[in-house]
Enzyme design. Sequence first.
Site, PDB file in Angstrom:
ATOM      1  N   PRO A 153       0.941  -1.154   0.011  1.00 21.51           N
ATOM      2  CA  PRO A 153       0.170  -0.050   0.089  1.00 21.51           C
ATOM      3  C   PRO A 153       0.936   1.190  -0.148  1.00 21.51           C
ATOM      4  O   PRO A 153       1.450   1.328   0.979  1.00 21.51           O
ATOM      5  CB  PRO A 153      -0.822  -0.138   1.285  1.00 21.51           C
ATOM      6  CG  PRO A 153      -0.592  -1.440   1.905  1.00 21.51           C
ATOM      7  CD  PRO A 153       0.632  -2.055   1.363  1.00 21.51           C
TER       8      PRO A 153
ATOM      9  N   ASP B  58       5.874   1.915   1.677  1.00 21.09           N
ATOM     10  CA  ASP B  58       4.879   0.630   1.831  1.00 21.09           C
ATOM     11  C   ASP B  58       4.549   1.156   3.173  1.00 21.09           C
ATOM     12  O   ASP B  58       5.124   0.871   4.280  1.00 21.09           O
ATOM     13  CB  ASP B  58       6.027  -0.364   1.914  1.00 21.09           C
ATOM     14  CG  ASP B  58       4.920  -1.575   2.026  1.00 21.09           C
ATOM     15  OD1 ASP B  58       3.863  -1.433   2.466  1.00 21.09           O
ATOM     16  OD2 ASP B  58       5.326  -2.777   1.633  1.00 21.09           O
ATOM     17  N   HIS B  59       3.094   1.452   3.297  1.00 25.19           N
ATOM     18  CA  HIS B  59       2.610   1.987   4.612  1.00 25.19           C
ATOM     19  C   HIS B  59       2.318   0.591   5.435  1.00 25.19           C
ATOM     20  O   HIS B  59       1.801   0.968   6.790  1.00 25.19           O
ATOM     21  CB  HIS B  59       1.152   2.470   4.385  1.00 25.19           C
ATOM     22  CG  HIS B  59       0.740   3.608   5.323  1.00 25.19           C
ATOM     23  ND1 HIS B  59       1.407   3.631   6.490  1.00 25.19           N
ATOM     24  CD2 HIS B  59      -0.147   4.517   5.137  1.00 25.19           C
ATOM     25  CE1 HIS B  59       0.950   4.824   7.175  1.00 25.19           C
ATOM     26  NE2 HIS B  59      -0.033   5.376   6.361  1.00 25.19           N
ATOM     27  N   ARG B  60       2.552  -0.597   5.054  1.00 22.96           N
ATOM     28  CA  ARG B  60       2.457  -1.750   5.965  1.00 22.96           C
ATOM     29  C   ARG B  60       3.714  -1.699   6.944  1.00 22.96           C
ATOM     30  O   ARG B  60       3.616  -2.090   8.074  1.00 22.96           O
ATOM     31  CB  ARG B  60       2.735  -3.032   5.147  1.00 22.96           C
ATOM     32  CG  ARG B  60       1.432  -3.135   4.306  1.00 22.96           C
ATOM     33  CD  ARG B  60       1.645  -4.461   3.396  1.00 22.96           C
ATOM     34  NE  ARG B  60       2.839  -4.350   2.702  1.00 22.96           N
ATOM     35  CZ  ARG B  60       3.575  -5.254   1.995  1.00 22.96           C
ATOM     36  NH1 ARG B  60       2.881  -6.744   2.015  1.00 22.96           N
ATOM     37  NH2 ARG B  60       4.493  -5.336   1.379  1.00 22.96           N
TER      38      ARG B  60
ATOM     39  N   ILE C 184       6.003   1.436   6.917  1.00 27.74           N
ATOM     40  CA  ILE C 184       6.778   2.643   7.513  1.00 27.74           C
ATOM     41  C   ILE C 184       5.292   3.685   7.614  1.00 27.74           C
ATOM     42  O   ILE C 184       4.375   3.391   6.864  1.00 27.74           O
ATOM     43  CB  ILE C 184       7.300   3.092   6.284  1.00 27.74           C
ATOM     44  CG1 ILE C 184       8.593   2.345   5.986  1.00 27.74           C
ATOM     45  CG2 ILE C 184       7.900   4.587   6.706  1.00 27.74           C
ATOM     46  CD1 ILE C 184       9.283   2.562   4.601  1.00 27.74           C
TER      47      ILE C 184
END
Lengths: 474, 496
Positions: free
Chosen positions: B292, B468-470, B472
């Site tokens: 994401p 990558d919002h998973r 960071i």
Amino acid sequence: MVVGDVTTGTEVLVVGAGPGGYVAAIRAAQNGLDTTLVDRDAYGGTCLNYGCIPSKALISATDVAHDARNAEEMGVYADPLIRADEMQEWKAGVVDQLTSGVEKLCKANGVNLIEGEATFVDDSTARIAHGGEGQGSESIEFEHAIVATGSRPIQIPGFEYADDPVWSSRDALDVEEPPEKLLVVGAGYIGMELSTVFAKMGVDVTVVEMLDGILPGYEDDVSRVVKKRADDLGIDFNFGEAASEWVEDGDGIVVTTEDEDGEESTYDADKVLVAVGRQPVSESLDPEAAGVEVDEHGFIATDDQARTNVDNIYAVGDVAGEPMLAHKASKEGIVAAEVIAGEPAALDQQAIPAAVFTDPEIATVGMTEAEAEEAGFEPKIGQFPFRASGRALSTGESEGFVRIVAEQEADFVLGAQIVGPEASELIAELTLAIEMGATLEDVASTVHTHPTLAEAVMEAAENANDEAIHTLNR
Amino acid sequence: MAVKEFKLPDVGEGIAEGELVSWLVSVGDTVSEGEIVAEVETDKALVEVPSRYDGTVKELFAEEGQMVPVGDVIISFDVGDAEGGDAAAEAPDTEGEPGDSVDEAKTETEEAAAAETPEGRVFAPPAARRLARELGVDITDVDGSGPGGRISEADVQAHHDAAEEHDGTADETPVTPGEGEAAESTGASADATAGAAPSGTASRETTLAVPATRALAKDLGVDIDAVPTEETREGEAFVTEERLRAFAESGGETAEPATSAADEGAREETVPYRGVRRTIGDQMAASKYTAPHVTHHDTAEIDQLVETREGLKETAEEKGTRLTYMAFVLKAVVAGLKEYPILNSELDEEEEVIRLKNYYNIGIAVATDAGLMVPVVKNVDEKGLLELADEISDLASRARDRSIKPSEMQGGTFTITNFGAFGGEYATPIINYPETAIIGLGAIEQRPVVDDGEVVAAHTLPLSLAIDHRVIDGAEAAQFTNTVKEYLAEPTKLLL
């Protein structure tokens, strides 16, 4: 068509309910095909009724007696009494359980069962003659047929199985009263297995063999282990002699043999067991009527999908050629059924294992060292003697060895020869190794349970790479 | 004279095929051992194919532009007398008709192969052998990727896929009755794979598309199940808006058969979607749909950097180095990564761990004629500005002429993309999966900034950081960017 015939139809007609036929029928039915299985004799075929199962039952029973009798070094003293008739009863129970199991499995899978003798009328019709008077016959139109008619013991001139003192292997397995003296003609695997059984029953066994050693086809160091044990059991061997005739002599018989120079020898015996091999059963089916070609020995040639020269007719098991092994027959049966069902099945085994239930057992798979060389490999050998195995010593059975043949470059396992206790079980690991394209390291690095005989397999793989711990590296 | 064949070698990395980009020799040309005879573009890079023999080119087995599976013979050579003499001595009955020599070569090749695995023995487990039968693959043709060449199911599948693309036809596996529809849709899918432009129609039962695309399909009167596509989501066909529009424009809604290339004429052109382009596409899709993305935008004021670079440029040039801003950016980025290691990481979904990298291999996206390539500058933290500038320049130029090796585009831990070279300020860079962050650079320009209450012109560098919002969070993204900004604003800090 015979007048009065009732004609029915089936998608798959399987002729013969042995380990090739019944397995094929079940798999065909599992694939949704209307399947009819016809057998003139007994479900389970030779294997269950007159071969593998009864012989192994008798081998186990006589082993118990023999082992008990010879356990003094373990501090066990026993003098077992063998009642052959009760042993037969037990064996018959084992066989019955299995054959009725086959029948139940066939029915449960929706296979139509018919008793009778099948004969091809053409490539889409077979006539089934039912046994017994007034049973009549019927015709079956089939889309596909699988021939699984098996094999029978070879008879030699002058030794008719119909004569009382002349035994086929089938007769020998049914004996309720062991003879005092038995002459065995043939030292192949059947002759050797049965010689051992009767010797352990206390019968005085003499073996005559046309060739110059036992178990042709096996390497010398393998058969030597079995020969030594047979000698210890008191079995007499006479090589280079072929049985030529027998005559009654008082209560017993006298069998005459001839060597290659025509010199005769005679042997007194009560019975003579002829165990010189098996031949395919195909003529009663009249395969030619369906256009199926049969070779001079009675075998039906097949391709890697078990298909004969006639597109809709398949042949599996002993009738489809060597090796005559039940497990080969079953595999072929499955392939034939799946091919008929449209599956992409094929006989593409890298190797088919074989076991001889002598004492000790022999089991082989894939290539020997010589065969690997002949095939163009540079073989690498690893060996482990059972006398170095803790488990073997603790069972009192430490003769023999495990040998692994691998190829030099990547160490892929190519073959294995095992002679020793439980060889027939131990070979499975190496069969899997060959099938999976496993390497010596794959086998050697797999942790094996201790203390077991299976450790010998691991140790042999280690030995091939000069990494053996419990034996000196070759 | 003996004939020797040359097979497209396994270039590693599980590459199953390559596009024969160009022949550098023709039939009859004399070549010497080591001479480059062809260029083959694989998924990763352009590979040069050297001759293994001294001799003359006898036959070329592939056309330029053709996809060639690894292991296929692409060229044969008539080789010198010595070898030819030997061959003749070994096989006297093959002398004679010239046509025989090819057969002989084949025999030699087969014999050579036989020497490796006698009796055509194949080391492959039953499952792989069964798959080969299912796919109609001759397993003896498959190159195994396992130890000692053991063949896996994946090898069989790759071989089959390569052969399929090579043929440009749909699966030739016999179709059992009742599978007609499936076969038809396979064909459509294969068509779509072969070319980007939609041709023909599909006839699926299920098609996935976003609601907006469905609405558009309704507006355009297009049956979305008829739009060819090779994209899938969760195993189902997925149609994008672009596909839909292209299909509608080609008159697809009338479900007419594909127009011939001649009919299409100037209206559209077919560009093969394969090689580097396809790899980029696959990688982008994998990244976009796996990680994401969140993009954090900011602007660095870099007057000092501009001055510093100006000041050092000449000295660098004297040393033969073209000092670019990229070298400084690399240093600033690594400084940021050292403070915020979470951006120099990889998410291992299988093991359920985040792997923080204590080394700094920075990928630099380079636009090439073939598409985007990402050479990797290894161990940036251990190198000086000049060294970095030289390395970037070398890698970029070799990426452009596609002589870069696949290994030089691997092992990255973080990526920089410089879309500013083409103008513009901000964009959403797609993370070079499985990395977890990428920074995009806009164009360095003088832009108005407020300094002490006054609007002044200053050199600025727009930064777009995608994470990558998973793995960071936004705060970490912002903090990292601030650090990079600091170092770019005061490059002398990089000296510390």
